[in-house]
Design a protein around this motif. Structure first.
Motif, PDB file in Angstrom:
ATOM      1  N   TYR A  75       0.854  -1.183   0.000  1.00  0.00           N
ATOM      2  CA  TYR A  75       0.000   0.000   0.000  1.00  0.00           C
ATOM      3  C   TYR A  75       0.891   1.235   0.000  1.00  0.00           C
ATOM      4  CZ  TYR A  75      -3.082   3.667   1.648  1.00  0.00           C
ATOM      5  OH  TYR A  75      -3.771   4.840   1.782  1.00  0.00           O
ATOM      6  N   GLU A  76       0.656   2.103  -0.933  1.00  0.00           N
ATOM      7  CA  GLU A  76       1.396   3.359  -0.990  1.00  0.00           C
ATOM      8  C   GLU A  76       0.388   4.489  -0.791  1.00  0.00           C
ATOM      9  OE1 GLU A  76       3.999   5.914  -4.137  1.00  0.00           O
ATOM     10  OE2 GLU A  76       4.111   3.741  -4.224  1.00  0.00           O
ATOM     11  N   PRO A  77       0.518   5.229   0.312  1.00  0.00           N
ATOM     12  CA  PRO A  77      -0.466   6.281   0.576  1.00  0.00           C
ATOM     13  C   PRO A  77      -0.320   7.416  -0.425  1.00  0.00           C
ATOM     14  CG  PRO A  77       1.306   6.393   2.174  1.00  0.00           C
ATOM     15  CD  PRO A  77       1.534   5.151   1.353  1.00  0.00           C
ATOM     16  N   PRO A  78      -1.392   8.152  -0.636  1.00  0.00           N
ATOM     17  CA  PRO A  78      -1.298   9.285  -1.554  1.00  0.00           C
ATOM     18  C   PRO A  78      -0.427  10.379  -0.951  1.00  0.00           C
ATOM     19  CG  PRO A  78      -3.419   9.265  -0.464  1.00  0.00           C
ATOM     20  CD  PRO A  78      -2.720   7.993  -0.095  1.00  0.00           C
ATOM     21  N   PRO A  79       0.140  11.245  -1.783  1.00  0.00           N
ATOM     22  CA  PRO A  79       0.977  12.319  -1.235  1.00  0.00           C
ATOM     23  C   PRO A  79       0.129  13.258  -0.377  1.00  0.00           C
ATOM     24  CG  PRO A  79       0.583  12.655  -3.573  1.00  0.00           C
ATOM     25  CD  PRO A  79       0.039  11.306  -3.236  1.00  0.00           C
ATOM     26  N   PRO A  80       0.718  13.835   0.671  1.00  0.00           N
ATOM     27  CA  PRO A  80      -0.058  14.723   1.538  1.00  0.00           C
ATOM     28  C   PRO A  80      -0.454  15.999   0.800  1.00  0.00           C
ATOM     29  CG  PRO A  80       2.251  14.767   2.163  1.00  0.00           C
ATOM     30  CD  PRO A  80       2.106  13.701   1.118  1.00  0.00           C
ATOM     31  N   ALA A  81      -1.561  16.548   1.236  1.00  0.00           N
ATOM     32  CA  ALA A  81      -2.034  17.801   0.631  1.00  0.00           C
ATOM     33  C   ALA A  81      -1.101  18.938   1.054  1.00  0.00           C
ATOM     34  CB  ALA A  81      -3.459  18.084   1.086  1.00  0.00           C
ATOM     35  N   PRO A 146     -15.390   6.038   7.218  1.00  0.00           N
ATOM     36  CA  PRO A 146     -14.555   5.345   8.204  1.00  0.00           C
ATOM     37  C   PRO A 146     -13.227   6.057   8.461  1.00  0.00           C
ATOM     38  CG  PRO A 146     -14.433   4.234   6.105  1.00  0.00           C
ATOM     39  CD  PRO A 146     -15.451   5.324   5.950  1.00  0.00           C
ATOM     40  N   PHE A 147     -12.872   7.036   7.641  1.00  0.00           N
ATOM     41  CA  PHE A 147     -11.566   7.700   7.796  1.00  0.00           C
ATOM     42  C   PHE A 147     -11.687   9.056   8.468  1.00  0.00           C
ATOM     43  CE2 PHE A 147     -11.211   4.926   4.053  1.00  0.00           C
ATOM     44  CZ  PHE A 147     -10.271   4.051   4.564  1.00  0.00           C
ATOM     45  N   ASP A 148     -12.866   9.449   8.928  1.00  0.00           N
ATOM     46  CA  ASP A 148     -13.064  10.739   9.576  1.00  0.00           C
ATOM     47  C   ASP A 148     -12.914  10.544  11.079  1.00  0.00           C
ATOM     48  OD1 ASP A 148     -13.621  13.336  10.142  1.00  0.00           O
ATOM     49  OD2 ASP A 148     -15.767  13.170   9.835  1.00  0.00           O
ATOM     50  N   ASP A 149     -11.672  10.694  11.573  1.00  0.00           N
ATOM     51  CA  ASP A 149     -11.404  10.457  12.980  1.00  0.00           C
ATOM     52  C   ASP A 149     -11.111  11.721  13.767  1.00  0.00           C
ATOM     53  OD1 ASP A 149     -11.766   7.765  12.793  1.00  0.00           O
ATOM     54  OD2 ASP A 149      -9.667   7.347  12.360  1.00  0.00           O
ATOM     55  N   GLY A 150     -11.071  12.871  13.166  1.00  0.00           N
ATOM     56  CA  GLY A 150     -10.743  14.050  13.940  1.00  0.00           C
ATOM     57  C   GLY A 150     -10.718  15.306  13.112  1.00  0.00           C
ATOM     58  N   ALA A 151      -9.997  16.293  13.613  1.00  0.00           N
ATOM     59  CA  ALA A 151      -9.921  17.591  12.960  1.00  0.00           C
ATOM     60  C   ALA A 151      -9.155  17.473  11.650  1.00  0.00           C
ATOM     61  CB  ALA A 151      -9.237  18.605  13.881  1.00  0.00           C
ATOM     62  N   ARG A 152      -9.588  18.202  10.679  1.00  0.00           N
ATOM     63  CA  ARG A 152      -8.871  18.262   9.390  1.00  0.00           C
ATOM     64  C   ARG A 152      -8.040  19.523   9.403  1.00  0.00           C
ATOM     65  NH1 ARG A 152     -10.900  14.204   5.599  1.00  0.00           N
ATOM     66  NH2 ARG A 152     -12.292  13.063   6.969  1.00  0.00           N
ATOM     67  N   LEU A 153      -6.750  19.364   9.481  1.00  0.00           N
ATOM     68  CA  LEU A 153      -5.867  20.537   9.522  1.00  0.00           C
ATOM     69  C   LEU A 153      -5.352  20.860   8.153  1.00  0.00           C
ATOM     70  CD1 LEU A 153      -3.839  19.814  12.749  1.00  0.00           C
ATOM     71  CD2 LEU A 153      -5.815  21.278  12.447  1.00  0.00           C
TER      72      LEU A 153
END
Length: 153
Positions: A75-81, A146-153
């Motif tokens: 699994y390769e995560p997408p690049p961060p925003a 399922p991926f919304d666990d907290g604040a979106r910074l």
């Protein structure tokens, strides 16, 4: 080697039977039939089956894990925003959460005898950063995400 007191009931019974056998041999009242009966091998009990794990809300089921894995199993995560340039609250949170503790460290290391107002202001800046971070939380959440666990910074 097991800790004292952690023997099972069967092991304790075996120790008691062996002790009774030793005492009987010392006193001279040994029954050979009883010794042969005790010497017979006992069948091994079946190991207990592990309990079933409870269903947990964060544990993915078998289908969702295969959705994220590629064909080769990695699994390769997408690049961060990138960091937001126009979000004033984001930069205020960073400034207060980094600047407040640094200000307190500066006051503690170099200006211990300064006016108490500077200590109070440095603490208020730290508290303001935490308050801004809490205010960053969304008002409502999508219960199906399922991926919304907290604040979106």
């Amino acid at each position: 080697m097991s800790a004292p007191g952690s023997e099972s009931h069967d092991e304790q019974t075996d120790y008691d039977a062996r002790f009774a056998e030793i005492v009987a041999q010392l006193s001279g009242t040994v029954d050979p039939d009883a010794l042969a009966e005790q010497a017979a091998p006992k069948p091994e009990p079946e190991p207990p089956t592990p309990p079933a794990l409870p269903v947990q809300w964060r544990v993915p089921d078998s289908g969702s894990a295969s959705d994220i894995l590629e064909d080769d199993g990695t699994y390769e995560p997408p690049p961060p925003a990138p960091l937001p340039r126009d979000d004033v609250q984001f930069w205020a949170i960073w400034a207060t959460l980094v600047g407040g503790p640094l200000w307190l460290i500066y006051l503690f290391a170099f200006q211990r005898d300064c006016q108490p107002i500077w200590w109070v202001l440095a603490c208020l800046v730290c508290i303001l950063g935490v308050v801004l971070l809490v205010l960053r939380q969304p008002n409502s959440r999508d219960e199906q995400d399922p991926f919304d666990d907290g604040a979106r910074l």
